[in-house]
Design an enzyme around this catalytic site. Sequence first.
Site, short mmCIF file in Angstrom:
data_model
loop_
_atom_site.label_atom_id
_atom_site.label_comp_id
_atom_site.label_asym_id
_atom_site.label_seq_id
_atom_site.Cartn_x
_atom_site.Cartn_y
_atom_site.Cartn_z
N ASP A 12 -9.39 -15.12 -18.23
CA ASP A 12 -8.19 -14.56 -18.85
C ASP A 12 -7.69 -15.39 -20.04
OD1 ASP A 12 -8.50 -13.84 -16.03
OD2 ASP A 12 -6.66 -12.70 -16.27
N GLU A 43 -6.01 -9.37 -21.12
CA GLU A 43 -4.74 -8.74 -20.75
C GLU A 43 -3.53 -9.66 -20.87
OE1 GLU A 43 -3.79 -7.59 -16.86
OE2 GLU A 43 -3.71 -9.65 -16.20
N ASN A 44 -3.76 -10.97 -21.04
CA ASN A 44 -2.66 -11.93 -21.21
C ASN A 44 -2.64 -12.56 -22.60
OD1 ASN A 44 -3.51 -12.85 -17.92
ND2 ASN A 44 -1.65 -11.76 -18.43
N ASN A 71 -3.75 -5.51 -14.62
CA ASN A 71 -2.45 -4.90 -14.37
C ASN A 71 -1.45 -5.07 -15.51
OD1 ASN A 71 -2.78 -7.65 -13.24
ND2 ASN A 71 -0.59 -7.50 -12.81
N HIS A 72 -1.69 -6.04 -16.42
CA HIS A 72 -0.76 -6.25 -17.54
C HIS A 72 -1.14 -5.47 -18.79
CE1 HIS A 72 1.76 -9.09 -15.52
NE2 HIS A 72 0.79 -9.96 -15.34
N HIS A 150 -10.54 -7.52 -11.36
CA HIS A 150 -9.24 -8.16 -11.57
C HIS A 150 -8.45 -8.04 -10.27
CE1 HIS A 150 -6.53 -9.83 -14.60
NE2 HIS A 150 -5.54 -9.15 -14.04
N HIS A 175 -7.91 -12.75 -12.91
CA HIS A 175 -6.52 -12.55 -12.49
C HIS A 175 -5.84 -13.80 -11.97
CE1 HIS A 175 -2.86 -10.60 -11.19
NE2 HIS A 175 -3.05 -10.93 -9.94
N HIS A 177 -6.54 -17.00 -12.63
CA HIS A 177 -6.48 -18.03 -13.66
C HIS A 177 -6.93 -19.41 -13.19
CE1 HIS A 177 -3.34 -15.80 -16.41
NE2 HIS A 177 -4.25 -14.97 -15.89
#
Length: 256
Positions: A12, A43-44, A71-72, A150, A175, A177
């Site tokens: 991520d 996603e982050n 999810n983000h 994820h 997810h 990290h």
Amino acid sequence: MAKTVKVMLLGDVSGSPGMGALFLGLSSFATQEKVDFIIANGENASGGFGIGLSEFDTLSKLGIDVITSGNHIWQKDEIYPVLERGDRLIRPINYPEGTIGKGFVVKNGIAVINAQGRQSMTPIDCPFKVVGDAVERIRKQTKLIFVDFHAEHTEEKEALAFYLDGRVSCVVGTHTHVQTADEKILAGGTAYITDLGLTGVQDGVIGSREDKAIERMLTQLPIKSEVKEGKGHLQGVIVEVDADTGKALSIRRFTK
């Protein structure tokens, strides 16, 4: 000798430190490792939550072939048209039918599937059934299939890997990290690691400021995480697969 394909999968990407690490180090590292294809979870990328158009453009220009998410991905609606195209940025495949975006893409003979877990996360469609069905369809096009799962729980990640063993080249977790040390090749020839880790600052709390995390734990108030600034690092794995069979030959984790 059978032709092989070498794929780099990056954990991520967290905020500006993660983006900076990619900008400064990805090209030279990919050249050094002679990788053929790069996958990164983005996603982050935008301040730790979601991905915007500028981050997407930068990741694309840096040579990342496919950007996965989780999810983000829904945080910034400016990215929705790009998500709908589905040619480089994908979202978890097991969101309900009709959800914007696509859950897999095939590029240069390599398929990438994104899925999201359900344990301690939103109870969306079953990742096992949805991914399993997709794999059967995709294998008619290519046997080189990489899955970014994820998910929160190790049990769910390991179970999906064994469920897909022999049918996909690789299953990696994202997810949490935190990079795990369990990289392996399963009996059927599928490479696996529970979590790729974090492309960002390594000495915070999953890439975020530790003081905010501690305050949230002590008070139980909904204090928003903030990306920790500092020098970012690349983290993930490099997987080499047989181009004909799609079976993994090696998997190696790295922090760079």
